[in-house]
Scaffold this active site. Sequence first.
Site, mmCIF file in Angstrom:
data_model
loop_
_atom_site.group_PDB
_atom_site.id
_atom_site.type_symbol
_atom_site.label_atom_id
_atom_site.label_comp_id
_atom_site.label_asym_id
_atom_site.label_seq_id
_atom_site.Cartn_x
_atom_site.Cartn_y
_atom_site.Cartn_z
ATOM 1 N N VAL A 1 -10.106 -9.385 11.661
ATOM 2 C CA VAL A 1 -10.272 -7.706 11.704
ATOM 3 C C VAL A 1 -10.749 -7.366 10.231
ATOM 4 O O VAL A 1 -11.163 -6.240 10.431
ATOM 5 C CB VAL A 1 -9.017 -7.102 12.116
ATOM 6 C CG1 VAL A 1 -8.588 -7.722 13.480
ATOM 7 C CG2 VAL A 1 -7.773 -7.317 11.046
ATOM 8 N N ASN B 1 -2.200 -4.732 15.510
ATOM 9 C CA ASN B 1 -0.970 -5.588 14.969
ATOM 10 C C ASN B 1 -1.292 -6.508 14.013
ATOM 11 O O ASN B 1 -0.416 -6.852 13.340
ATOM 12 C CB ASN B 1 -0.425 -6.359 16.167
ATOM 13 C CG ASN B 1 0.557 -6.955 15.735
ATOM 14 O OD1 ASN B 1 1.719 -6.868 15.300
ATOM 15 N ND2 ASN B 1 0.177 -8.369 16.136
ATOM 16 N N SER C 1 5.636 -0.107 9.308
ATOM 17 C CA SER C 1 6.667 -0.822 9.124
ATOM 18 C C SER C 1 7.699 0.123 8.250
ATOM 19 O O SER C 1 7.070 1.032 7.701
ATOM 20 C CB SER C 1 6.324 -1.780 8.377
ATOM 21 O OG SER C 1 7.504 -2.657 7.535
ATOM 22 N N TYR D 1 1.914 -4.839 0.591
ATOM 23 C CA TYR D 1 2.115 -4.596 2.192
ATOM 24 C C TYR D 1 2.867 -3.218 2.216
ATOM 25 O O TYR D 1 2.377 -2.518 3.383
ATOM 26 C CB TYR D 1 3.351 -5.550 2.416
ATOM 27 C CG TYR D 1 3.597 -5.746 3.973
ATOM 28 C CD1 TYR D 1 2.841 -6.268 4.825
ATOM 29 C CD2 TYR D 1 5.041 -4.702 4.225
ATOM 30 C CE1 TYR D 1 3.309 -6.249 6.330
ATOM 31 C CE2 TYR D 1 5.156 -4.933 5.668
ATOM 32 C CZ TYR D 1 4.437 -5.557 6.491
ATOM 33 O OH TYR D 1 4.954 -5.756 7.812
ATOM 34 N N ALA E 1 1.898 -0.343 0.701
ATOM 35 C CA ALA E 1 1.078 0.748 0.412
ATOM 36 C C ALA E 1 0.071 0.634 1.939
ATOM 37 O O ALA E 1 -0.292 1.543 2.203
ATOM 38 C CB ALA E 1 0.053 0.264 -0.690
#
Length: 257
Positions: free
Chosen positions: A65, A91, A149, A162, A164
């Site tokens: 992706v 996801n 999250s 992660y 950020a």
Amino acid sequence: MFNPMSMEGRNIVVTGASQGVGEAAAEMVVKLGGRAILVDVQGDKLEAVADKLGEGNAEVHVGSVADPGFVQDMVNKSVASSGAIHGLVNNAGIVRAAMINKMPIETWQQVIDVNLSGVFYCLQAVGRHMIERSKDGDKNPGAIVNISSIAGRRGTIGQINYGAAKAGVLGITMSAAKEWGRYGIRVNSACFGIVATEMTETIRSEKFRETYMQQVVLQRFSTPEEVVQGVCFLLSDASSYVTGQHLTIDGGSHIGF
């Protein structure tokens, strides 16, 4: 019997679909009557998921992706084979941990490329297709769920990249919802706590388990099968008047205004 969460006749793109939350989301889509368009870099695992879902219930696209060319090609091929894309579960994600002062630039960039830029590339490509369908008169062109999250809402130690990226996903969600509401496209995010997957093995280990468990009101970690029910709610007509929102599914880890 009427089921407002039915996916009957809908084609749903699920990225990061070879395992964990992505695999569970694809399974739930199929159980609800839909067809899953599986995307991941792990081809062998992806084929195994497709086989498990059954013939005619899934198609496979192997690639990253973080590559916008691949993403657009995937969307073009999916539309050609399926006729339309009705939903996206954004996801795909990776973890590359390091403390801030010790984090190499490439470690920062790897996570941003997949967890933030990858979310944008997929949302943009699928959104363009949905906009065209809306302009052609489709009153329900689709729904997008970006996976975030609680790390993006309250920060995290050892994973600033992660945190950020996941905070950025919330901004992407709200901006897209505001831009695309006039087309009937709904965009929401699902913010997970600690889900029992390969990605969370370290923080669920004996060394860290008790520290994290103290933050969870329900006193247990969630399963992928639990959290994807909320994702499918946001994809379905059961949430037809919900957009630009962040559904927190974390067992009460993050409670506040």
